[in-house]
Write an enzyme that holds these catalytic residues in place. Structure first.
Site, PDB file in Angstrom:
ATOM      1  N   ASP A  34       0.863  -1.191   0.000  1.00 20.00           N
ATOM      2  CA  ASP A  34       0.000   0.000   0.000  1.00 20.00           C
ATOM      3  C   ASP A  34       0.900   1.243   0.000  1.00 20.00           C
ATOM      4  OD1 ASP A  34      -3.220   0.477   1.074  1.00 20.00           O
ATOM      5  OD2 ASP A  34      -1.822   2.178   1.066  1.00 20.00           O
ATOM      6  N   ASN A  92     -12.804  -3.760   2.774  1.00 17.96           N
ATOM      7  CA  ASN A  92     -13.812  -2.713   2.912  1.00 17.96           C
ATOM      8  C   ASN A  92     -14.828  -2.810   1.785  1.00 17.96           C
ATOM      9  OD1 ASN A  92     -12.752  -1.428   5.238  1.00 17.96           O
ATOM     10  ND2 ASN A  92     -11.172  -0.465   3.983  1.00 17.96           N
ATOM     11  N   GLY A  98     -15.495   3.100   4.156  1.00 16.57           N
ATOM     12  CA  GLY A  98     -14.395   3.934   3.668  1.00 16.57           C
ATOM     13  C   GLY A  98     -13.676   3.362   2.465  1.00 16.57           C
ATOM     14  N   THR A 100     -12.204   3.218  -0.937  1.00 17.54           N
ATOM     15  CA  THR A 100     -11.852   4.309  -1.841  1.00 17.54           C
ATOM     16  C   THR A 100     -11.537   3.832  -3.255  1.00 17.54           C
ATOM     17  OG1 THR A 100      -9.545   4.178  -1.109  1.00 17.54           O
ATOM     18  CG2 THR A 100     -10.956   5.793  -0.005  1.00 17.54           C
ATOM     19  N   HIS A 103     -12.253  -1.621  -6.813  1.00 10.61           N
ATOM     20  CA  HIS A 103     -11.788  -2.922  -7.334  1.00 10.61           C
ATOM     21  C   HIS A 103     -11.487  -3.742  -6.082  1.00 10.61           C
ATOM     22  CE1 HIS A 103      -9.450  -5.557 -10.258  1.00 10.61           C
ATOM     23  NE2 HIS A 103      -9.010  -5.991  -9.076  1.00 10.61           N
ATOM     24  N   HIS A 105     -10.340  -5.668  -2.954  1.00 12.05           N
ATOM     25  CA  HIS A 105      -8.977  -5.852  -2.452  1.00 12.05           C
ATOM     26  C   HIS A 105      -9.010  -6.279  -0.996  1.00 12.05           C
ATOM     27  CE1 HIS A 105     -10.199  -1.607  -2.172  1.00 12.05           C
ATOM     28  NE2 HIS A 105      -9.570  -1.585  -1.018  1.00 12.05           N
ATOM     29  N   HIS A 107      -6.778  -6.191   2.458  1.00 12.86           N
ATOM     30  CA  HIS A 107      -5.654  -5.568   3.146  1.00 12.86           C
ATOM     31  C   HIS A 107      -5.016  -6.595   4.081  1.00 12.86           C
ATOM     32  CE1 HIS A 107      -6.845  -1.191   2.481  1.00 12.86           C
ATOM     33  NE2 HIS A 107      -8.016  -1.785   2.267  1.00 12.86           N
TER      34      HIS A 107
HETATM   35  P1  AMP Z   1      -9.785   1.038   0.633  1.00 13.93           P
HETATM   36  O1  AMP Z   1      -9.880   2.231   1.527  1.00 13.93           O
HETATM   37  O2  AMP Z   1     -10.183  -0.235   1.324  1.00 13.93           O
HETATM   38  O3  AMP Z   1     -10.492   1.234  -0.692  1.00 13.93           O
HETATM   39  O4  AMP Z   1      -8.247   0.854   0.342  1.00 13.93           O
HETATM   40  C1  AMP Z   1      -7.598   1.361  -0.782  1.00 13.93           C
HETATM   41  C2  AMP Z   1      -6.131   1.394  -0.470  1.00 13.93           C
HETATM   42  O5  AMP Z   1      -5.425   1.558  -1.675  1.00 13.93           O
HETATM   43  C3  AMP Z   1      -5.704   2.516   0.473  1.00 13.93           C
HETATM   44  O6  AMP Z   1      -5.103   1.960   1.646  1.00 13.93           O
HETATM   45  C4  AMP Z   1      -4.710   3.324  -0.361  1.00 13.93           C
HETATM   46  O7  AMP Z   1      -3.635   3.809   0.397  1.00 13.93           O
HETATM   47  C5  AMP Z   1      -4.270   2.302  -1.390  1.00 13.93           C
HETATM   48  N1  AMP Z   1      -3.792   2.866  -2.641  1.00 13.93           N
HETATM   49  C6  AMP Z   1      -4.405   3.796  -3.423  1.00 13.93           C
HETATM   50  N2  AMP Z   1      -3.678   4.032  -4.535  1.00 13.93           N
HETATM   51  C7  AMP Z   1      -2.588   3.220  -4.449  1.00 13.93           C
HETATM   52  C8  AMP Z   1      -1.452   3.005  -5.296  1.00 13.93           C
HETATM   53  N3  AMP Z   1      -1.305   3.672  -6.453  1.00 13.93           N
HETATM   54  N4  AMP Z   1      -0.515   2.105  -4.895  1.00 13.93           N
HETATM   55  C9  AMP Z   1      -0.673   1.432  -3.736  1.00 13.93           C
HETATM   56  N5  AMP Z   1      -1.717   1.582  -2.896  1.00 13.93           N
HETATM   57  C10 AMP Z   1      -2.662   2.474  -3.253  1.00 13.93           C
END
Ligand code: AMP
Length: 118
Positions: A34, A92, A98, A100, A103, A105, A107
């Site tokens: 991340d 999430n 939250g 963001t 797609h 994923h 964590h």
């Molecule tokens: P979520 O809040 O569950 O949607 O998590 C999305 C995660 O993607 C967040 O922890 C961001 O810091 C991470 N993120 C967003 N853009 C990138 C990127 N280009 N490379 C790595 N992590 C990213």
């Protein structure tokens, strides 16, 4: 239901349009650090081919892929030495959680004491 956005950040990472710091890749799954880590170890595990926005869209046919994502996460926990000290797996879904990036994923968080889960 929203339709999948082919230009979301993770779709672009999969297409190598955006650089990522990868730690695992096979034909189905990609894992990378991340870029805004919330723990000493913060890795994201994503499917490469399946266009799933979030957990609420999973169907029965996705079950083995989701299981494989969890398995890859636990292998990475071992690789990064946090399997004994503890780690957390988080997915999430939607705005209240939250989410963001639209797609799906997983964590992987660890490497230090984590804060409360919600
Ligand atoms: P979520 O809040 O569950 O949607 O998590 C999305 C995660 O993607 C967040 O922890 C961001 O810091 C991470 N993120 C967003 N853009 C990138 C990127 N280009 N490379 C790595 N992590 C990213």
């Amino acid at each position: 239901m929203d339709s999948y956005d082919d230009n979301n950040i993770f779709a672009r990472i999969i297409r190598n349009e955006i650089l990522s710091n990868n730690v695992y890749e096979d034909e189905e799954i990609l894992a990378f650090h991340d870029n805004n880590p919330l723990a000493p170890v913060h890795i994201l595990i994503i499917p490469k081919v399946a266009k799933i926005i979030g957990p609420s869209e999973i169907s029965r046919s996705d079950a083995s892929l989701m299981g494989k994502m969890v398995y890859v996460a636990t292998e990475l926990a071992r690789k990064f030495g946090i399997d004994k000290t503890g780690f957390r797996l988080v997915m999430n879904n939607g705005s209240d959680a939250g989410q963001t990036v639209p797609h799906i994923h997983l964590h992987l968080l660890g490497g230090g004491t984590l804060s409360n889960i919600a």
